[in-house]
Motif scaffolding. Structure first.
Motif, PDB file in Angstrom:
ATOM      1  N   ARG A   1       5.488   4.292  -0.473  1.00 18.55           N
ATOM      2  CA  ARG A   1       5.163   5.695  -0.221  1.00 18.55           C
ATOM      3  C   ARG A   1       5.075   6.473  -1.525  1.00 18.55           C
ATOM      4  O   ARG A   1       5.797   6.196  -2.475  1.00 18.55           O
ATOM      5  CB  ARG A   1       6.238   6.352   0.656  1.00 18.55           C
ATOM      6  CG  ARG A   1       6.272   5.864   2.097  1.00 18.55           C
ATOM      7  CD  ARG A   1       7.112   6.783   2.948  1.00 18.55           C
ATOM      8  NE  ARG A   1       8.547   6.687   2.616  1.00 18.55           N
ATOM      9  CZ  ARG A   1       9.433   7.655   2.859  1.00 18.55           C
ATOM     10  NH1 ARG A   1       9.040   8.806   3.378  1.00 18.55           N
ATOM     11  NH2 ARG A   1      10.703   7.472   2.569  1.00 18.55           N
ATOM     12  N   VAL A   2       4.171   7.436  -1.553  1.00 25.03           N
ATOM     13  CA  VAL A   2       4.204   8.515  -2.535  1.00 25.03           C
ATOM     14  C   VAL A   2       4.718   9.719  -1.770  1.00 25.03           C
ATOM     15  O   VAL A   2       4.114  10.125  -0.772  1.00 25.03           O
ATOM     16  CB  VAL A   2       2.813   8.805  -3.120  1.00 25.03           C
ATOM     17  CG1 VAL A   2       2.891   9.964  -4.103  1.00 25.03           C
ATOM     18  CG2 VAL A   2       2.239   7.570  -3.788  1.00 25.03           C
ATOM     19  N   ARG A   3       5.817  10.274  -2.217  1.00 19.50           N
ATOM     20  CA  ARG A   3       6.462  11.345  -1.465  1.00 19.50           C
ATOM     21  C   ARG A   3       6.950  12.426  -2.426  1.00 19.50           C
ATOM     22  O   ARG A   3       7.004  12.209  -3.635  1.00 19.50           O
ATOM     23  CB  ARG A   3       7.631  10.786  -0.663  1.00 19.50           C
ATOM     24  CG  ARG A   3       8.810  10.343  -1.508  1.00 19.50           C
ATOM     25  CD  ARG A   3       9.848   9.625  -0.680  1.00 19.50           C
ATOM     26  NE  ARG A   3      11.192   9.798  -1.219  1.00 19.50           N
ATOM     27  CZ  ARG A   3      12.260   9.093  -0.855  1.00 19.50           C
ATOM     28  NH1 ARG A   3      12.113   8.124   0.038  1.00 19.50           N
ATOM     29  NH2 ARG A   3      13.443   9.334  -1.361  1.00 19.50           N
ATOM     30  N   PRO A   4       7.307  13.589  -1.919  1.00 18.95           N
ATOM     31  CA  PRO A   4       7.809  14.635  -2.805  1.00 18.95           C
ATOM     32  C   PRO A   4       9.042  14.168  -3.578  1.00 18.95           C
ATOM     33  O   PRO A   4       9.899  13.451  -3.037  1.00 18.95           O
ATOM     34  CB  PRO A   4       8.160  15.772  -1.837  1.00 18.95           C
ATOM     35  CG  PRO A   4       7.265  15.555  -0.663  1.00 18.95           C
ATOM     36  CD  PRO A   4       7.156  14.062  -0.527  1.00 18.95           C
TER      37      PRO A   4
ATOM     38  N   VAL B   1       7.292   7.656  -6.315  1.00 20.71           N
ATOM     39  CA  VAL B   1       6.918   6.488  -5.518  1.00 20.71           C
ATOM     40  C   VAL B   1       8.190   5.789  -5.060  1.00 20.71           C
ATOM     41  O   VAL B   1       9.153   5.685  -5.831  1.00 20.71           O
ATOM     42  CB  VAL B   1       6.060   5.505  -6.338  1.00 20.71           C
ATOM     43  CG1 VAL B   1       5.923   4.162  -5.619  1.00 20.71           C
ATOM     44  CG2 VAL B   1       4.681   6.096  -6.610  1.00 20.71           C
ATOM     45  N   THR B   2       8.208   5.312  -3.835  1.00 18.54           N
ATOM     46  CA  THR B   2       9.317   4.484  -3.363  1.00 18.54           C
ATOM     47  C   THR B   2       8.769   3.318  -2.547  1.00 18.54           C
ATOM     48  O   THR B   2       7.685   3.403  -1.948  1.00 18.54           O
ATOM     49  CB  THR B   2      10.320   5.269  -2.485  1.00 18.54           C
ATOM     50  OG1 THR B   2       9.634   5.810  -1.347  1.00 18.54           O
ATOM     51  CG2 THR B   2      10.983   6.381  -3.266  1.00 18.54           C
TER      52      THR B   2
ATOM     53  N   THR C   1       0.874  -1.165   0.000  1.00 16.99           N
ATOM     54  CA  THR C   1       0.000   0.000   0.000  1.00 16.99           C
ATOM     55  C   THR C   1       0.916   1.221   0.000  1.00 16.99           C
ATOM     56  O   THR C   1       2.070   1.139   0.423  1.00 16.99           O
ATOM     57  CB  THR C   1      -0.917   0.023   1.233  1.00 16.99           C
ATOM     58  OG1 THR C   1      -0.105  -0.023   2.421  1.00 16.99           O
ATOM     59  CG2 THR C   1      -1.867  -1.157   1.225  1.00 16.99           C
ATOM     60  N   PHE C   2       0.400   2.343  -0.487  1.00 19.68           N
ATOM     61  CA  PHE C   2       1.251   3.514  -0.658  1.00 19.68           C
ATOM     62  C   PHE C   2       0.689   4.694   0.132  1.00 19.68           C
ATOM     63  O   PHE C   2      -0.333   5.283  -0.243  1.00 19.68           O
ATOM     64  CB  PHE C   2       1.361   3.867  -2.146  1.00 19.68           C
ATOM     65  CG  PHE C   2       2.036   2.793  -2.957  1.00 19.68           C
ATOM     66  CD1 PHE C   2       3.408   2.749  -3.084  1.00 19.68           C
ATOM     67  CD2 PHE C   2       1.274   1.802  -3.569  1.00 19.68           C
ATOM     68  CE1 PHE C   2       4.033   1.748  -3.814  1.00 19.68           C
ATOM     69  CE2 PHE C   2       1.879   0.810  -4.311  1.00 19.68           C
ATOM     70  CZ  PHE C   2       3.262   0.773  -4.428  1.00 19.68           C
ATOM     71  N   ALA C   3       1.342   5.017   1.261  1.00 20.34           N
ATOM     72  CA  ALA C   3       0.977   6.192   2.042  1.00 20.34           C
ATOM     73  C   ALA C   3       1.463   7.433   1.289  1.00 20.34           C
ATOM     74  O   ALA C   3       2.548   7.427   0.700  1.00 20.34           O
ATOM     75  CB  ALA C   3       1.621   6.132   3.421  1.00 20.34           C
TER      76      ALA C   3
END
Length: 367
Positions: free
Chosen positions: A53-56, A39-40, A6-8
């Motif tokens: 995670r979806v992050r900057p 995405v990482t 899952t991607f927070a």
């Protein structure tokens, strides 16, 4: 198989202003600008895949001993997201990219990311960066290029598969590859360099294959050509591919021939799609070992009527003159490529942009 990840989402506190983003999308080029997020996910021995995670968008922090920097343990993919007329966003055959990445990962002794997680990562990124997918109004060939990749991040100098790996997806808006219309590319036959060899990593999509093609490409540019075509490393007789594109030959009797996959040629998603489309366009697809002499003699006799290269970035590219040390073969392409070359290219684009019915079930909606 169900998705493991899952991607927070952590949104950027300083996203690109709308006006600046629209200016970029009006003339994006290729690979020069990137969306606000990435995405990482991490894989570790014992835990498997976790921490999606979806992050900057931003730099990775890597130890100088990270295995990828020393042993090139990494793989990647390339694909596009297309905005359809109704505003929805789709991608083209992502299951093929996921399968190829799995195959590449196995060859490079990296963990396999499942198809469901692969597609989920694309969706997660597009949920926050959908505004970066350009509009394809007026037949424009703009899109959002997606680059999933995986690399060994463990800090360890021993020669073994890494126990820590990072997977990521970044995205870059892309303009039309040919801004002034289709232009044939002239090719140089690389006789001193091979892209890949028997038993090597040629059929995996890893950076080393592209690095090994650069010397031949520079040699071709020095000879006034656009790219280099590579031959098999054993006999230097059979045509394989360009540094990053597969080759096709249209014959006078209606065959569409391409070099057979021998283990040292990358199986392109565009290549596979063209082979499946060929019968719909009145061509008989054929995979075979094709010699350089067949190219030379076929053009001279008129047996070969069109030649083109294909890949994700340019879709289909007409091939012009072929040159080598001591000779050349004339181009079969007109200014904008041959009739079959143009028809195949248009058929693919029409499916990708939703202008034609997707009878093959190739499109997957992302947003």
């Amino acid at each position: 198989m169900t998705a493991e990840l899952t991607f927070a989402t952590t949104r950027s506190e300083a996203p690109t202003p709308d006006a600046e983003r629209e200016k970029i999308l009006a003339d994006p080029g290729f690979g020069s600008h990137f969306t606000d997020h990435m995405v990482t996910a991490t894989w570790t021995k014992g835990e498997g895949w976790h921490d999606g995670r979806v992050r900057p968008y931003g730099p990775f922090s890597l130890d100088p001993a990270a295995a990828v920097l020393h042993y090139a343990q990494e793989v990647f993919e390339g694909m596009k997201a297309y905005r359809h007329e109704d505003g929805s966003i789709w991608t083209f055959r992502p299951e093929r990219n996921a399968a190829r990445m799995a195959h590449s990962s196995e060859r490079l002794a990296l963990p396999v990311l499942g198809e469901e997680d692969f597609v989920a990562a694309l969706r997660a990124l597009l949920q926050v960066d959908s505004a970066w997918v350009p509009s394809a109004t007026g037949g424009a060939e703009t899109s959002l290029y997606l680059r999933p990749f995986m690399f060994a991040s463990e800090a360890f100098l021993g020669v073994r598969p890494a126990h820590e790996v990072i997977f990521s997806v970044i995205a870059s808006p892309a303009g039309a590859y040919f801004s002034g219309g289709l232009k044939p590319v002239n090719l140089w036959v690389s006789q001193d360099y091979a892209r890949a060899g028997d038993g090597g990593t040629g059929q995996a999509k890893c950076g080393g294959n592209y690095a090994s093609s650069l010397a031949g490409q520079l040699e071709g540019i020095a000879q006034g050509c656009d790219q280099a075509v590579f031959l098999d490393s054993s006999t230097h007789t059979y045509i394989e591919e360009l540094g990053g594109m597969n080759l096709f030959f249209v014959t006078r009797d209606g065959r569409l021939r391409t070099p057979a996959l021998t283990g040292s040629i990358l199986e392109g998603v565009t290549r596979a799609s063209i082979l499946e489309l060929a019968p719909d366009l009145g061509l008989e697809p054929e995979e075979a070992r094709i010699t350089l002499d067949e190219w030379k003699d076929g053009v001279a006799s008129g047996e070969i009527t069109e030649i083109f290269a294909c890949g994700t970035a340019a879709v289909v590219t007409p091939v012009g003159e072929l040159r080598w040390d001591g000779g050349s073969v004339a181009s079969t392409a007109g200014e904008g490529g041959g009739e079959h070359t143009r028809a195949i290219r248009q058929a693919l684009l029409d499916i990708q942009y939703g202008r034609a019915e997707d009878t093959h079930g190739w499109l997957t909606r992302l947003a």
